[in-house]
Design an enzyme around this catalytic site. Structure first.
Site, PDB file in Angstrom:
ATOM      1  CE1 TYR A 128      -3.686   2.502   0.336  1.00 50.35           C
ATOM      2  CE2 TYR A 128      -2.461   3.393   2.198  1.00 50.35           C
ATOM      3  CZ  TYR A 128      -3.480   3.500   1.270  1.00 50.35           C
ATOM      4  OH  TYR A 128      -4.289   4.613   1.273  1.00 50.35           O
ATOM      5  CG  ASP A 223       5.622   3.833   0.979  1.00 55.22           C
ATOM      6  OD1 ASP A 223       5.839   4.531   1.989  1.00 55.22           O
ATOM      7  OD2 ASP A 223       4.480   3.640   0.519  1.00 55.22           O
ATOM      8  CE  LYS A 251       0.460   5.677   8.046  1.00 53.44           C
ATOM      9  NZ  LYS A 251       0.554   4.905   6.841  1.00 53.44           N
TER      10      LYS A 251
HETATM   11  C1  LIG Z   1      -0.062   5.247   5.424  1.00 57.16           C
HETATM   12  C2  LIG Z   1       0.780   4.891   4.256  1.00 57.16           C
HETATM   13  C3  LIG Z   1       0.802   5.663   3.079  1.00 57.16           C
HETATM   14  C4  LIG Z   1      -0.150   6.803   2.857  1.00 57.16           C
HETATM   15  O1  LIG Z   1       0.024   7.849   3.751  1.00 57.16           O
HETATM   16  P1  LIG Z   1      -1.203   8.854   4.010  1.00 57.16           P
HETATM   17  O2  LIG Z   1      -0.622   9.891   4.897  1.00 57.16           O
HETATM   18  O3  LIG Z   1      -2.280   8.031   4.625  1.00 57.16           O
HETATM   19  O4  LIG Z   1      -1.604   9.381   2.674  1.00 57.16           O
HETATM   20  C5  LIG Z   1       1.724   5.351   2.104  1.00 57.16           C
HETATM   21  N1  LIG Z   1       2.550   4.300   2.229  1.00 57.16           N
HETATM   22  C6  LIG Z   1       2.544   3.514   3.331  1.00 57.16           C
HETATM   23  C7  LIG Z   1       3.516   2.398   3.431  1.00 57.16           C
HETATM   24  C8  LIG Z   1       1.627   3.766   4.346  1.00 57.16           C
HETATM   25  O5  LIG Z   1       1.587   2.953   5.408  1.00 57.16           O
END
Ligand SMILES: *Cc1c(COP(=O)(O)O)cnc(C)c1O
Length: 412
Positions: A128, A223, A251
């Protein structure tokens, strides 16, 4: 509001029932509008590694608010946080702050395409990377929870440029590079998969990706929106000793306020406007409140012993759950990397999305309801990580292990 929520995983669609409405958080606890208290393992989906309402963050954000909430002009706070990130993660030579992880990954891919002059990207099933169009293909997190392979509304012509490989299986990536020689701009990956539940990388898998992308002139994008400052201060690239070309953050670096960031090699980042031609902008990007919360969070995380404590608490939770699994004679297993942890209800090894999806979701839902009724706020999906924070005390872990044990005894 669709589903009553602003993000699908907050709803209890996969586990049943209605989510409690939270009115307050303090340390490891959240409190709902009905007066219940929970030990929280959601932690704003990993952002709150220090726990809720950490006094140092609250104080700093209050002071920052008094000086103004947004200027639309440069501030020293952005430079301060940028320097802290660059020195923690040396592969990030330059970076740009945005408002969410979604913006970070979306822009990193635009940049990779511009830099390589290629259109296709590779992602992994169950990975994701936020909700940008081209990334909603076989995605994890809420897409996996709600069993949506792809999202309607994404043009087929656009999704065609997203190639999908299997996590922990380098041969599926090799095949794509062979079939689409000279067309792949980048491989984007969660170095530790955490949106199909926690699935650690096999030894050599990330090295293989680094080698393949370099050989084929494609960029490797880590990511680290979840893993950044979570699995180590230097993030998973430090833990596994891999140097990606670009890194996405979010985050934790916002300390509980909305933030994302993308960064990496200078020659790539210099392509971003106004230095270069790749456009990306944001009215509230680098917002002073978010920068302040990020700076204070990294200050705490940079202190000695912090990650040792996180790992110790998480490992004692893991051990406790494993003992409860054994004494209930359950087909279940715990996966964990540092303070990220998932309980899968399967007797088989979990190493990719298919094996994760083999977990018994009905059992997970029953487990979730049982622990919730015992005051434990576990993430309401099989395909999410539980997040241990610095605020989780020995007593919290002990109470959680007891609740899990009671839940297993009740269920089996
Ligand atoms: C949460 C998350 C995202 C997206 O971040 P948002 O601030 O919710 O848009 C992208 N990549 C990973 C791995 C995530 O856990």
């Amino acid at each position: 509001m669709p589903g009553g929520v602003d993000s699908p995983v907050r709803a209890f669609k996969a586990v049943g029932g209605i989510p409690p409405f939270i009115v307050r958080g303090q340390g490891s606890r959240v409190y709902d509008a009905d007066g219940n208290e929970y030990i929280d393992y959601v932690g704003s989906w990993g952002a709150l590694i220090l726990g809720h309402s950490h006094p140092q963050i609250v104080e700093a954000v209050k002071n920052a608010a008094e000086r103004g909430t947004s200027f639309g002009a440069p501030t020293e706070l952005e430079t301060t946080l940028a320097k802290m990130i660059c020195s923690a993660i040396p592969s990030i030579e330059m970076l740009r702050f945005v408002n969410s992880g979604t913006e970070a990954t979306m822009t990193a891919l635009r940049l990779a395409r511009a830099f390589t002059n290629r259109d296709k990207i590779v992602k992994f099933t169950g990975g994701y990377h936020g909700h940008a169009d081209g990334l909603l293909v076989k995605a994890g997190s809420g897409m996996a929870t709600l069993s949506l392979p792809n999202s309607p509304g994404v043009p087929a012509t656009y999704a065609q440029n997203t190639l999908v490989a299997s996590y922990n299986d380098i041969s599926t990536v090799e095949r794509l590079f062979k079939r689409h020689a000279g067309e792949i701009a980048a491989v984007i990956i969660e170095p530790v998969a955490a949106n199909m539940g926690v699935v650690p990388p096999r030894t050599g898998f990330l090295d293989g990706l680094r080698q393949l992308t370099s050989e084929h002139g494609a960029l490797l994008i880590f990511d680290e929106v979840i893993t950044g400052f979570r699995v180590a201060y230097g993030s998973s690239q430090d833990l596994y000793h891999i140097t990606p070309d670009l890194t996405c953050l979010g985050k934790i670096v916002g300390g509980g306020l909305p933030v994302g960031a993308y960064g990496g090699r200078r020659e790539i980042m210099e392509m971003v406007a106004p230095t270069g031609p790749v456009y990306q902008a944001g009215t509230l990007s680098g917002n002073p409140l978010a920068m302040t919360a990020g700076i204070e969070t990294l200050k705490v995380l940079g202190q000695p012993g912090v990650y040792e404590r996180l790992n110790r608490q998480a490992s004692s939770l893991e051990r406790g759950i494993n003992e409860a699994v054994a004494s209930a004679n359950l087909r279940a297993r715990v996966t964990r990397v540092s303070s990220l942890l998932t309980v899968f209800f399967t007797g088989n090894p979990v190493f990719d999305y298919e094996s994760a999806a083999g977990s018994d979701k009905g059992l997970f839902a029953a487990f979730f309801q049982q622990v919730l009724s015992r005051g434990i706020y576990w993430p309401p999906s099989q395909f999410e990580a539980a997040f241990i924070s610095l605020a989780h005390s020995d007593e919290d872990i002990q109470r959680t292990v007891e609740a899990v044990g009671d839940a297993f005894q009740y269920l089996f």
